[in-house]
Motif scaffolding. Structure first.
Motif, PDB file in Angstrom:
ATOM      1  N   ARG A 101       0.836  -1.196   0.000  1.00  0.00           N
ATOM      2  CA  ARG A 101       0.000   0.000   0.000  1.00  0.00           C
ATOM      3  C   ARG A 101       0.876   1.254   0.000  1.00  0.00           C
ATOM      4  O   ARG A 101       0.622   2.210  -0.719  1.00  0.00           O
TER       5      ARG A 101
ATOM      6  N   ALA B 114     -12.637   4.365  19.834  1.00  0.00           N
ATOM      7  CA  ALA B 114     -13.269   5.095  18.733  1.00  0.00           C
ATOM      8  C   ALA B 114     -12.821   6.556  18.742  1.00  0.00           C
ATOM      9  O   ALA B 114     -12.538   7.144  17.690  1.00  0.00           O
ATOM     10  N   HIS B 115     -12.751   7.131  19.944  1.00  0.00           N
ATOM     11  CA  HIS B 115     -12.331   8.520  20.080  1.00  0.00           C
ATOM     12  C   HIS B 115     -10.917   8.728  19.537  1.00  0.00           C
ATOM     13  O   HIS B 115     -10.635   9.674  18.803  1.00  0.00           O
TER      14      HIS B 115
ATOM     15  N   LEU C 240      -9.362   6.835  17.362  1.00  0.00           N
ATOM     16  CA  LEU C 240      -9.346   6.632  15.914  1.00  0.00           C
ATOM     17  C   LEU C 240      -9.862   7.878  15.197  1.00  0.00           C
ATOM     18  O   LEU C 240      -9.332   8.268  14.140  1.00  0.00           O
ATOM     19  N   ALA C 241     -10.877   8.520  15.804  1.00  0.00           N
ATOM     20  CA  ALA C 241     -11.376   9.762  15.207  1.00  0.00           C
ATOM     21  C   ALA C 241     -10.265  10.801  15.175  1.00  0.00           C
ATOM     22  O   ALA C 241     -10.095  11.538  14.178  1.00  0.00           O
TER      23      ALA C 241
ATOM     24  N   ARG D  13      -7.859  10.046  12.403  1.00  0.00           N
ATOM     25  CA  ARG D  13      -8.451  10.411  11.120  1.00  0.00           C
ATOM     26  C   ARG D  13      -8.336  11.916  10.893  1.00  0.00           C
ATOM     27  O   ARG D  13      -7.988  12.372   9.804  1.00  0.00           O
ATOM     28  N   ARG D  14      -8.609  12.660  11.971  1.00  0.00           N
ATOM     29  CA  ARG D  14      -8.564  14.115  11.847  1.00  0.00           C
ATOM     30  C   ARG D  14      -7.173  14.587  11.437  1.00  0.00           C
ATOM     31  O   ARG D  14      -7.033  15.460  10.596  1.00  0.00           O
TER      32      ARG D  14
ATOM     33  N   ASP E 289      -7.025   6.612   6.735  1.00  0.00           N
ATOM     34  CA  ASP E 289      -7.955   6.975   5.671  1.00  0.00           C
ATOM     35  C   ASP E 289      -9.337   6.374   5.929  1.00  0.00           C
ATOM     36  O   ASP E 289      -9.540   5.649   6.909  1.00  0.00           O
ATOM     37  N   GLY E 290     -10.264   6.714   5.052  1.00  0.00           N
ATOM     38  CA  GLY E 290     -11.644   6.263   5.226  1.00  0.00           C
ATOM     39  C   GLY E 290     -11.776   4.756   5.238  1.00  0.00           C
ATOM     40  O   GLY E 290     -12.581   4.191   5.985  1.00  0.00           O
TER      41      GLY E 290
ATOM     42  N   GLN F 215     -10.747   3.446   8.568  1.00  0.00           N
ATOM     43  CA  GLN F 215     -11.773   3.818   9.531  1.00  0.00           C
ATOM     44  C   GLN F 215     -12.946   2.843   9.474  1.00  0.00           C
ATOM     45  O   GLN F 215     -13.443   2.366  10.493  1.00  0.00           O
TER      46      GLN F 215
ATOM     47  N   ARG G 162     -20.973   4.857  18.884  1.00  0.00           N
ATOM     48  CA  ARG G 162     -19.513   4.852  18.753  1.00  0.00           C
ATOM     49  C   ARG G 162     -19.085   5.286  17.356  1.00  0.00           C
ATOM     50  O   ARG G 162     -18.081   5.968  17.182  1.00  0.00           O
TER      51      ARG G 162
ATOM     52  N   GLU H 258     -19.085   8.935  16.953  1.00  0.00           N
ATOM     53  CA  GLU H 258     -17.838   9.451  17.541  1.00  0.00           C
ATOM     54  C   GLU H 258     -16.678   9.235  16.568  1.00  0.00           C
ATOM     55  O   GLU H 258     -15.891  10.137  16.278  1.00  0.00           O
ATOM     56  N   LEU H 259     -16.584   8.008  16.084  1.00  0.00           N
ATOM     57  CA  LEU H 259     -15.460   7.626  15.230  1.00  0.00           C
ATOM     58  C   LEU H 259     -15.429   8.439  13.945  1.00  0.00           C
ATOM     59  O   LEU H 259     -14.361   8.813  13.464  1.00  0.00           O
ATOM     60  N   PHE H 260     -16.629   8.684  13.371  1.00  0.00           N
ATOM     61  CA  PHE H 260     -16.662   9.427  12.126  1.00  0.00           C
ATOM     62  C   PHE H 260     -16.835  10.927  12.375  1.00  0.00           C
ATOM     63  O   PHE H 260     -17.265  11.674  11.498  1.00  0.00           O
ATOM     64  N   ALA H 261     -16.509  11.320  13.622  1.00  0.00           N
ATOM     65  CA  ALA H 261     -16.391  12.746  13.940  1.00  0.00           C
ATOM     66  C   ALA H 261     -17.642  13.568  13.667  1.00  0.00           C
ATOM     67  O   ALA H 261     -17.577  14.678  13.137  1.00  0.00           O
TER      68      ALA H 261
ATOM     69  N   ASP I 279     -18.663  11.776   5.471  1.00  0.00           N
ATOM     70  CA  ASP I 279     -18.181  11.313   4.168  1.00  0.00           C
ATOM     71  C   ASP I 279     -18.875  10.002   3.790  1.00  0.00           C
ATOM     72  O   ASP I 279     -19.680   9.453   4.546  1.00  0.00           O
TER      73      ASP I 279
ATOM     74  N   PHE J 276     -17.764   7.000   3.522  1.00  0.00           N
ATOM     75  CA  PHE J 276     -17.455   5.844   4.360  1.00  0.00           C
ATOM     76  C   PHE J 276     -18.372   5.802   5.578  1.00  0.00           C
ATOM     77  O   PHE J 276     -18.930   4.771   5.934  1.00  0.00           O
ATOM     78  N   ALA J 277     -18.495   6.973   6.216  1.00  0.00           N
ATOM     79  CA  ALA J 277     -19.349   7.047   7.399  1.00  0.00           C
ATOM     80  C   ALA J 277     -20.786   6.704   7.038  1.00  0.00           C
ATOM     81  O   ALA J 277     -21.444   5.925   7.753  1.00  0.00           O
TER      82      ALA J 277
END
Lengths: 301, 301, 301, 301, 301
Positions: C170, D163-164, D166-167, D170-171, D176-177, D180, E97, E100-103, E176, E178-179
């Motif tokens: 990747r 999860a927090h 990982l968010a 991502r930020r 990447d998506g 996620q 969750r 949260e994860l996907f902001a 997005d 994905f979310a």
């Protein structure tokens, strides 16, 4: 499907609806007559040979095992059929919801959900071998309904039509790849439920069981009177009829549950479940909602 | 698979098709002769030792348990096999639909779906150990058919060919990542169904059960005449034959359902199910559709 | 796993392979001797107390229930283990196919599929507690094989190595996000199958059942001779041995199927299934394909 | 969980570990005394009424059915609980592997996997109602451990913390998506396993079964001596104790397996399975690996 | 659901809570009176005909089989219902969750999770046919609650509202693809659990079983006194009552577990499980958490 509260003890023995008695009436009478003949001949004319009850009970255990197995298998088919329709209900709702979620335009949603309703009716029509043209036409118009029903597998054709439309939406940019993938997934699940129902419809329990179980039941009931001689005294006829009721009755139940889609009293209420789907789809489209089907004379079709 | 409406009570005892009687005829006659010998010797020559029926019934419960277990296990194999083929049917339809949905060009769809049909036939050929070259050649041509069948696992090779083509489509840009992922998923499900069928085909029920159950059945039937002495009087021979029918019959059923892919009367109709897939694929390709296979003499192959 | 056609009735009683008789021989003889002693003492010396057969049959039903339950549970373990390996076979094939589909270069595919083969062998080695270093080395070289086997969980380490390589691909851009996700999914399924096998291997049936069932069986067989006194006459010894065969036999079968991965006659053919995977992987790599393992003396290892 | 090779026949009757005898000792003695009293009174004082064994056996079949059902249900709970933990093991490994695959930086992986370990211990702590603060603190530090355990559902809180994080990743663009989505999926599976375990923990078998089965067993054992009068002669006390052992024993087993997470001899080895997860996580982090837990005195906690 | 530690042997017979005795009291008394009448008439007036117990036991095996089957089916419904709610609990947590994860912004999460809580209560309300307006209003306000409950399927409408909001978030770019896909997947799972519960609620066990089993039980209990004549002596009344307790009791249990959502003592604690979901959601929102519901008088509603 019969929907009624369990009857009281007094009325219990006089309910015929959903009961197997009408179907096994002839057999019960035959067993009764045979037993009476055997008892009377034994008493009046000449003593008949007897079979010890212990010997019969070896036989009875084996028969119980057969009937029990076949009953479990038939009930599993019935319940799996219901689960598959439950999945259909959930997945049609999810499909409608995903169209909303992925922001498909109202016009396109309208066309797509109409076709989902057509899929439901076409599927029901093929399971019940009944005419569903009017039901389909009410959603997609006469012409389209005729065209669908002319296809080899109308339900499958309806799903393909949906896929075709989604491809069109994608081409003109009103659907992104994520939506396409999610909707393709839901379509696959619908196809899986459909194929599951077709499997139950087209594949009966192995024929050999029918032969084995039915033959054994007949032999058992034919030998029973000779086993009852001298061991149940004047109860012999009553007892024989009760045993015939139990064994032939379980067999009749099994035959009915084995084919859960047929429009019999203990079959699944495909009409009512199709209506549930219609209600959800019309709700999703913001249209007025037809009432849920109610049982008529305790019977939900 | 036998497809017929349950026979009436009168004809029930004369149907041989699908019945296990032809296969256990010899055993039933042996039990009959043994019982007659035992009864006559006991009556004429010298009194033989007896076994109480209560003792036999302890034995009978254990035997019922064995046979019941083996029967359940065999039926589960048969039904799981049918489920796996039902999954194959649904997934080949979904594959065709996804090609439509992800806007694959008609030419590419043609080549891909031909290969899906080849997969189906190659899979069936390996399950039935039958020659499917003509069936495959009808879809992908003689050369390709020969090449596929020369591979170690032709069905797996067909799926790999599909993957190869999809990779080509992706390279030239006519397939996006979403389509690739969704199609890869469907291919994985096809591979899972294929491996499931191979599992059922190559892994019989543990051999030890065969020995245990068959030995027990023989011992039971050999001891039975001594238990019937004096307890069923002149019914002894009839009774012994009926018990032999029940126990050997269930065993014969089990042996047949244990191998659901073999072309026996109670086996699965792989030919008919392959035709179902062919019909769906030809429908998806817009070609004329061959008729569904019909049972010949109540038998669907 | 024993692979042979069911023997004829005549040979049935002399087959020892896969039979449980060798393992329960001692117990059968003990029951025989006990019964003879009881019968002779009762006949010659002093009348012994008797147990009515009806009482024994209450006991017998309970024992059948125990043995039946344990047998079902053990067979379920065996069959689930086979299903998990069937899933492994399908998923290794799907992994290879996905590498093709997502256009991974031949060199990278070579390295990745070698590691998949190493995973299979490492997994088998841990299930059977056997030395698989040579098998692994044949795919990934001696050094790498040693390194893998030095890890806490070699099979898990092989999967992690694959993940590590995919991350590298990747990074250098030869794998896109879709491919990554699809392959991650397949790896998760492989891990799930692996953990499932480990579960069956490390968690035997609750020990308490062993105690309860075995104790009950011994007590039953010890009391049986007193119940046979006077009810089966000269058949007592034969009868007792047959019952011992049935109950101890089922127990021995259960013990064997409870541990499906051990290299016993009725265990699963892990070697043959690993070879099936090897054949698929070598086919995917375009290499020459080793022959499938054949049963030796009816035994597939 | 008890881990030991099945004992030899001689030692079998003297093993108390994992046996149910200690728990049903009192009941066995009561049955023995009752039987002795009944037999002696009947012999010496006045003849007591008898119950025919055939009548008892009708009862016995029903009781076997109840006990068999409850036993199956309890074992299914136990085995499902083990499957859920097997899923947890696989999914924590897959989570670690996905972090590797999606190229999460070592520091972030470290923080995330520490929290996964905390999740495992928090989950175990809630299932066993035991103090796991030290185990959690060893991975995430004292402060964080205290904070987690102060939450309503510490295991759920640990997953939310993941999860927090990982968010956050991502930020700042290090995820990447695709990553996620794949990781969100694995978290959902972990949550599903957790909720499954909570379901088994908080929902016992319906209380009504307890009443029905226990009452029936007591009634059966109270009536048994009157049925044994005259049918098993001097074996009556032995026989009654054996039957009490069988029925009360099965009931005690059921009670134990019904609650698979409690730290009883036949419960699941949650400590050992948590250690398996710890070993995998530490291996994934490249840390030194603690030894697997070994059974102490045949007992794996 | 009744939550209490199993009572001691002494108190066992006096517990009425959760017991089926109150519901079958009348039947037990009827059987008692019938038996007394039969015994007295036989003793004093004229000898009545007898039924041999062996004959009854053939019948008893069949009845046990029926009751056993129906009991298994009812328990499976009850346990599946519990599993579906366990899935609901896990999926609502995962939904929170994933937000949260996907902001998703706190405000949007607040609105979405409120609607998830409304879904839970609406679902519970429809399963129990109880008024949940106050519970819903506490999360989404009076107006919204009224609007939801006015819809054809309020729970489904709540999910559609969520989908609608997510579509809005997507449009304004705060979500997005994905979310969107991951959340759509979780919504589909929630819909599947909902439809599963509706299936269990609206589809009782086939009515024909009710008839067959109840009729057979009545017939059995009516014939039993004649079979007890002379075989259990003075125990006849006790024995008949115990058998009536066992058979009618199992039937009453089955009727109760068949409808797991109804607010009966052995029903599922929907209120408590809804509270579990509320606690998770409020925890995810950082709000204060209401205490878990505690059983009142051993009863968890």
């Amino acid at each position: 499907m019969i929907v009624r509260t369990p009857p009281s003890a007094l009325r219990l023995f006089f309910i015929m609806q959903g009961s197997v008695v009408p179907r096994i009436y002839g057999k019960m009478v035959s067993v009764l007559l045979l037993t009476l003949t055997v008892v009377l001949v034994d008493e009046m004319l000449l003593p008949l040979p007897r079979i010890s009850l212990a010997a019969m009970s070896v036989f009875g255990v084996a028969l119980s095992l057969f009937l029990g197995f076949r009953n479990n298998a038939a009930y599993d088919r019935w319940w799996e059929a219901r689960k598959l329709w439950g999945g259909l209900i959930a997945d049609t709702r999810s499909f409608a919801r995903q169209l909303e979620l992925f922001a498909v335009s109202p016009d396109d949603r309208f066309a797509l959900l109409n076709m989902v309703a057509a899929f439901t009716h076409a599927h029901r029509g093929s399971l019940r071998s009944c005419n569903v043209e009017r039901d389909i036409a009410a959603w997609v118009g006469d012409e389209k309904a005729k065209a669908l029903l002319a296809r080899a597998n109308p339900a499958d054709a309806a799903l393909s039509d949906i896929a075709h439309r989604l491809a069109g939406l994608r081409r003109k940019g009103s659907l992104d790849g994520f939506a396409q993938m999610a909707l393709a997934d839901t379509l696959s699940r619908l196809a899986l439920s459909q194929a599951g129902c077709e499997r139950i419809q087209t594949t009966p329990l192995p024929f050999v069981y029918s032969l084995l179980v039915r033959r054994t039941t007949y032999l058992y009931c034919a030998l029973l009177p000779f086993a009852l001689l001298g061991s149940v005294e004047w109860f012999a006829p009553v007892f024989a009829v009760v045993v015939a009721y139990v064994f032939f009755g379980l067999q009749a139940v099994t035959n009915e549950l084995e084919h859960p889609f047929e429009p019999r009293p203990n079959g699944l209420p495909l009409d009512a479940m199709s209506r549930v789907i219609e209600r959800s789809l019309r709700d999703a489209l913001g249209k007025n909602i037809p009432p849920a089907l109610q049982p008529k004379d305790h019977l939900l079709s």
